[in-house]
Motif scaffolding. Structure first.
Motif, PDB file in Angstrom:
ATOM      1  N   ASN A 287     -18.516  44.158  50.274  1.00  0.00           N
ATOM      2  CA  ASN A 287     -19.126  42.862  50.577  1.00  0.00           C
ATOM      3  C   ASN A 287     -20.145  42.540  49.493  1.00  0.00           C
ATOM      4  OD1 ASN A 287     -19.659  40.506  51.931  1.00  0.00           O
ATOM      5  ND2 ASN A 287     -21.164  41.424  53.284  1.00  0.00           N
ATOM      6  N   ASP A 288     -19.631  42.215  48.319  1.00  0.00           N
ATOM      7  CA  ASP A 288     -20.461  42.106  47.125  1.00  0.00           C
ATOM      8  C   ASP A 288     -20.076  40.822  46.391  1.00  0.00           C
ATOM      9  OD1 ASP A 288     -21.632  42.346  44.612  1.00  0.00           O
ATOM     10  OD2 ASP A 288     -21.244  44.490  44.470  1.00  0.00           O
ATOM     11  N   GLU A 289     -21.075  40.003  46.075  1.00  0.00           N
ATOM     12  CA  GLU A 289     -20.791  38.755  45.371  1.00  0.00           C
ATOM     13  C   GLU A 289     -20.108  39.016  44.033  1.00  0.00           C
ATOM     14  OE1 GLU A 289     -23.033  34.611  44.023  1.00  0.00           O
ATOM     15  OE2 GLU A 289     -24.208  36.333  44.721  1.00  0.00           O
ATOM     16  N   TYR A 290     -20.443  40.124  43.390  1.00  0.00           N
ATOM     17  CA  TYR A 290     -19.808  40.461  42.122  1.00  0.00           C
ATOM     18  C   TYR A 290     -18.300  40.624  42.295  1.00  0.00           C
ATOM     19  CZ  TYR A 290     -24.014  41.312  39.272  1.00  0.00           C
ATOM     20  OH  TYR A 290     -25.171  41.157  38.549  1.00  0.00           O
ATOM     21  N   VAL A 291     -17.895  41.255  43.386  1.00  0.00           N
ATOM     22  CA  VAL A 291     -16.469  41.443  43.652  1.00  0.00           C
ATOM     23  C   VAL A 291     -15.779  40.093  43.808  1.00  0.00           C
ATOM     24  CG1 VAL A 291     -14.781  42.338  45.304  1.00  0.00           C
ATOM     25  CG2 VAL A 291     -16.776  43.706  44.703  1.00  0.00           C
ATOM     26  N   TYR A 292     -16.396  39.221  44.589  1.00  0.00           N
ATOM     27  CA  TYR A 292     -15.798  37.915  44.832  1.00  0.00           C
ATOM     28  C   TYR A 292     -15.685  37.112  43.541  1.00  0.00           C
ATOM     29  CZ  TYR A 292     -14.638  33.633  47.329  1.00  0.00           C
ATOM     30  OH  TYR A 292     -13.994  32.516  47.787  1.00  0.00           O
ATOM     31  N   GLU A 293     -16.725  37.158  42.719  1.00  0.00           N
ATOM     32  CA  GLU A 293     -16.678  36.417  41.461  1.00  0.00           C
ATOM     33  C   GLU A 293     -15.630  36.997  40.519  1.00  0.00           C
ATOM     34  OE1 GLU A 293     -18.045  33.553  40.669  1.00  0.00           O
ATOM     35  OE2 GLU A 293     -18.811  33.509  42.721  1.00  0.00           O
ATOM     36  N   ALA A 294     -15.424  38.308  40.570  1.00  0.00           N
ATOM     37  CA  ALA A 294     -14.377  38.912  39.745  1.00  0.00           C
ATOM     38  C   ALA A 294     -12.992  38.451  40.198  1.00  0.00           C
ATOM     39  CB  ALA A 294     -14.470  40.435  39.797  1.00  0.00           C
ATOM     40  N   LEU A 295     -12.800  38.352  41.515  1.00  0.00           N
ATOM     41  CA  LEU A 295     -11.532  37.844  42.032  1.00  0.00           C
ATOM     42  C   LEU A 295     -11.334  36.389  41.620  1.00  0.00           C
ATOM     43  CD1 LEU A 295     -11.560  39.364  45.645  1.00  0.00           C
ATOM     44  CD2 LEU A 295     -10.274  40.174  43.658  1.00  0.00           C
ATOM     45  N   ARG A 296     -12.385  35.607  41.707  1.00  0.00           N
ATOM     46  CA  ARG A 296     -12.290  34.202  41.299  1.00  0.00           C
ATOM     47  C   ARG A 296     -12.002  34.091  39.799  1.00  0.00           C
ATOM     48  NH1 ARG A 296     -17.176  30.641  43.399  1.00  0.00           N
ATOM     49  NH2 ARG A 296     -15.683  28.960  43.146  1.00  0.00           N
ATOM     50  N   ALA A 297     -12.505  35.057  39.036  1.00  0.00           N
ATOM     51  CA  ALA A 297     -12.296  35.032  37.589  1.00  0.00           C
ATOM     52  C   ALA A 297     -10.869  35.395  37.203  1.00  0.00           C
ATOM     53  CB  ALA A 297     -13.272  35.994  36.907  1.00  0.00           C
ATOM     54  N   GLY A 298     -10.112  35.974  38.143  1.00  0.00           N
ATOM     55  CA  GLY A 298      -8.718  36.279  37.856  1.00  0.00           C
ATOM     56  C   GLY A 298      -8.296  37.708  38.105  1.00  0.00           C
TER      57      GLY A 298
ATOM     58  N   LEU B 203       1.900  28.792  43.951  1.00  0.00           N
ATOM     59  CA  LEU B 203       1.083  29.179  42.800  1.00  0.00           C
ATOM     60  C   LEU B 203       1.141  28.112  41.707  1.00  0.00           C
ATOM     61  CD1 LEU B 203       1.869  33.005  42.428  1.00  0.00           C
ATOM     62  CD2 LEU B 203       0.159  31.878  43.850  1.00  0.00           C
ATOM     63  N   ALA B 204       2.343  27.565  41.488  1.00  0.00           N
ATOM     64  CA  ALA B 204       2.491  26.544  40.449  1.00  0.00           C
ATOM     65  C   ALA B 204       1.738  25.264  40.817  1.00  0.00           C
ATOM     66  CB  ALA B 204       3.965  26.243  40.224  1.00  0.00           C
ATOM     67  N   LYS B 205       1.854  24.843  42.067  1.00  0.00           N
ATOM     68  CA  LYS B 205       1.193  23.602  42.484  1.00  0.00           C
ATOM     69  C   LYS B 205      -0.328  23.732  42.488  1.00  0.00           C
ATOM     70  CE  LYS B 205       4.886  21.515  45.246  1.00  0.00           C
ATOM     71  NZ  LYS B 205       5.261  20.988  46.591  1.00  0.00           N
ATOM     72  N   LEU B 206      -0.818  24.932  42.809  1.00  0.00           N
ATOM     73  CA  LEU B 206      -2.260  25.149  42.794  1.00  0.00           C
ATOM     74  C   LEU B 206      -2.770  25.487  41.392  1.00  0.00           C
ATOM     75  CD1 LEU B 206      -2.773  27.235  46.076  1.00  0.00           C
ATOM     76  CD2 LEU B 206      -3.311  24.819  45.714  1.00  0.00           C
ATOM     77  N   ALA B 207      -1.826  25.732  40.466  1.00  0.00           N
ATOM     78  CA  ALA B 207      -2.169  26.095  39.085  1.00  0.00           C
ATOM     79  C   ALA B 207      -3.053  27.334  39.046  1.00  0.00           C
ATOM     80  CB  ALA B 207      -2.845  24.921  38.364  1.00  0.00           C
ATOM     81  N   VAL B 208      -2.656  28.358  39.809  1.00  0.00           N
ATOM     82  CA  VAL B 208      -3.410  29.612  39.856  1.00  0.00           C
ATOM     83  C   VAL B 208      -2.542  30.755  39.345  1.00  0.00           C
ATOM     84  CG1 VAL B 208      -4.944  28.894  41.716  1.00  0.00           C
ATOM     85  CG2 VAL B 208      -2.766  29.992  42.285  1.00  0.00           C
ATOM     86  N   ARG B 209      -3.202  31.825  38.932  1.00  0.00           N
ATOM     87  CA  ARG B 209      -2.517  32.942  38.289  1.00  0.00           C
ATOM     88  C   ARG B 209      -1.708  33.768  39.274  1.00  0.00           C
ATOM     89  NH1 ARG B 209      -4.682  38.375  36.608  1.00  0.00           N
ATOM     90  NH2 ARG B 209      -3.388  39.099  34.884  1.00  0.00           N
TER      91      ARG B 209
ATOM     92  N   THR C  49      -4.060  36.124  44.748  1.00  0.00           N
ATOM     93  CA  THR C  49      -5.494  36.256  44.998  1.00  0.00           C
ATOM     94  C   THR C  49      -6.186  34.913  44.876  1.00  0.00           C
ATOM     95  OG1 THR C  49      -5.452  38.514  44.125  1.00  0.00           O
ATOM     96  CG2 THR C  49      -7.596  37.455  44.321  1.00  0.00           C
ATOM     97  N   GLN C  50      -5.939  34.207  43.758  1.00  0.00           N
ATOM     98  CA  GLN C  50      -6.598  32.918  43.558  1.00  0.00           C
ATOM     99  C   GLN C  50      -6.093  31.869  44.561  1.00  0.00           C
ATOM    100  OE1 GLN C  50      -5.815  34.868  40.617  1.00  0.00           O
ATOM    101  NE2 GLN C  50      -7.938  35.418  41.017  1.00  0.00           N
ATOM    102  N   ALA C  51      -4.820  31.968  44.957  1.00  0.00           N
ATOM    103  CA  ALA C  51      -4.291  31.040  45.962  1.00  0.00           C
ATOM    104  C   ALA C  51      -4.996  31.227  47.305  1.00  0.00           C
ATOM    105  CB  ALA C  51      -2.786  31.244  46.124  1.00  0.00           C
ATOM    106  N   VAL C  52      -5.205  32.484  47.674  1.00  0.00           N
ATOM    107  CA  VAL C  52      -5.867  32.781  48.948  1.00  0.00           C
ATOM    108  C   VAL C  52      -7.325  32.337  48.910  1.00  0.00           C
ATOM    109  CG1 VAL C  52      -6.641  34.666  50.440  1.00  0.00           C
ATOM    110  CG2 VAL C  52      -4.284  34.622  49.599  1.00  0.00           C
ATOM    111  N   ILE C  53      -7.999  32.562  47.803  1.00  0.00           N
ATOM    112  CA  ILE C  53      -9.390  32.113  47.667  1.00  0.00           C
ATOM    113  C   ILE C  53      -9.470  30.599  47.818  1.00  0.00           C
ATOM    114  CG2 ILE C  53     -11.261  31.835  45.993  1.00  0.00           C
ATOM    115  CD1 ILE C  53     -10.645  34.696  45.046  1.00  0.00           C
ATOM    116  N   THR C  54      -8.543  29.887  47.194  1.00  0.00           N
ATOM    117  CA  THR C  54      -8.516  28.422  47.340  1.00  0.00           C
ATOM    118  C   THR C  54      -8.313  28.027  48.793  1.00  0.00           C
ATOM    119  OG1 THR C  54      -7.657  28.120  45.098  1.00  0.00           O
ATOM    120  CG2 THR C  54      -7.309  26.315  46.653  1.00  0.00           C
ATOM    121  N   ALA C  55      -7.437  28.762  49.498  1.00  0.00           N
ATOM    122  CA  ALA C  55      -7.172  28.451  50.910  1.00  0.00           C
ATOM    123  C   ALA C  55      -8.437  28.577  51.743  1.00  0.00           C
ATOM    124  CB  ALA C  55      -6.091  29.379  51.449  1.00  0.00           C
ATOM    125  N   TYR C  56      -9.234  29.594  51.479  1.00  0.00           N
ATOM    126  CA  TYR C  56     -10.474  29.791  52.244  1.00  0.00           C
ATOM    127  C   TYR C  56     -11.546  28.790  51.829  1.00  0.00           C
ATOM    128  CZ  TYR C  56      -8.743  34.187  54.162  1.00  0.00           C
ATOM    129  OH  TYR C  56      -8.018  35.127  54.828  1.00  0.00           O
TER     130      TYR C  56
END
Length: 224
Positions: free
Chosen positions: A88-99, A196-202, A205-212
Motif C-alpha cells: 500500500n505504497d504511493e510509489y508502487v501505484y505511480e510505478a504501475l501508472r508509469a507502465g 487496450l487499443a481503444k484506451l491507448a494503454v500498454r 495494468t494501465q487498463a485496470v487503473i483507468t477503470a478505477y
C-alpha cells in the motif's frame, strides 16, 4: 531460450536473494544487476533482458522514473516487475501508472517470485485486485479523475468490451473471463486487445487503473 532478468535494487542482500531464487530455475537466467535506477537504461540496452525486477525506492533514481525512462527511450523495452516492501505504497501505484507490468512483495515466497517473472515475461500483468483497488482509492484521485474519465468516454467501448474490462479489473485471466462469459479464449483475447487499443494503454495494468480512476469500476468492488 531462458527468460533473462536484470535485478535492480540498492540492497545487495535483496539482489542476492532474488538471484538465488531465480537461477535455481532451469528456464531463468539473471544477466545483470544494478544498485540504482540511474544504471538501468545502459544495462537494458547492452543486456536486452526480458524482465527487469526493479526496486521502487532507490537513492538516485527511483523505480518510477527508471520505468518511465526505459519505456520512453528503449526500443522494444523489457517487461518491468516492481519489487517492493510495502504493497500500500504511493510509489508502487505511480510505478504501475508509469507502465510497470505489476508488482511483487519482497516477502513473497520463492515460488511466487518465479511465477511472477514467468508471467510478465510471457506478456501477462501481475495484478492483485484488492491491492490495486486500495491503491487507486488512496492515490488515484478518486472516481472523479477527469483525465481517466475522458479517456474512457473517448474509447467508446462496446457493451461486451466494457464487460471484459470490468472482469479484468476483478483480476480474472483471459481463461477465467472466457469461462464467465461462455465464449472462446480467442474471442476474449480479441476483446482484451480491442480494449487496450481503444484506451491507448500498454497493457492490462494501465487498463485496470483507468477503470478505477475513471469511476467505471468502484474502488470497493470489481467484477471478480
Amino acid at each position: 531460450m531462458p527468460v533473462t532478468v536484470l535485478l535492480v535494487d540498492d540492497e545487495p542482500l535483496v539482489r542476492a536473494g532474488l538471484r538465488a531464487v531465480l537461477e535455481a530455475q532451469p528456464d531463468i537466467e539473471v544477466v545483470g544487476e544494478a544498485a540504482d535506477g540511474a544504471a538501468v537504461i545502459p544495462l537494458v540496452r547492452r543486456l536486452r533482458p526480458d524482465v527487469v525486477a526493479m526496486d521502487v525506492r532507490m537513492p538516485l533514481m527511483d523505480g518510477i522514473e527508471a520505468t518511465r525512462a526505459v519505456l520512453r527511450t528503449v526500443e522494444g523495452p523489457p517487461r518491468i516487475l516492481v519489487v517492493t516492501t510495502f504493497e500500500n505504497d504511493e510509489y508502487v501505484y505511480e510505478a504501475l501508472r508509469a507502465g510497470a507490468d505489476g508488482f511483487l512483495l519482497k516477502r513473497a515466497r520463492p515460488a511466487e517470485i518465479v511465477h511472477a517473472v514467468r508471467l510478465v515475461a510471457e506478456g501477462g500483468s501481475l495484478l492483485f485486485p484488492a491491492s490495486v483497488r486500495r491503491l487507486a482509492a488512496s492515490y488515484g484521485g478518486g472516481p472523479g479523475n477527469r483525465a481517466a474519465r475522458d479517456l474512457l468516454e473517448r474509447a467508446r467501448l462496446t457493451e461486451r468490451e466494457a464487460e471484459v474490462l470490468r472482469l479484468m479489473a476483478g483480476g480474472l485471466s483471459n481463461a477465467e473471463i472466457a469461462a464467465r462469459l461462455v465464449v472462446g479464449a480467442e474471442t476474449v483475447k480479441s476483446h482484451v486487445s480491442a480494449v487496450l487499443a481503444k484506451l491507448a494503454v500498454r497493457d492490462r495494468t494501465q487498463a485496470v487503473i483507468t477503470a478505477y480512476e475513471s469511476g467505471f469500476v468502484a474502488a470497493g468492488r470489481a467484477g471478480g
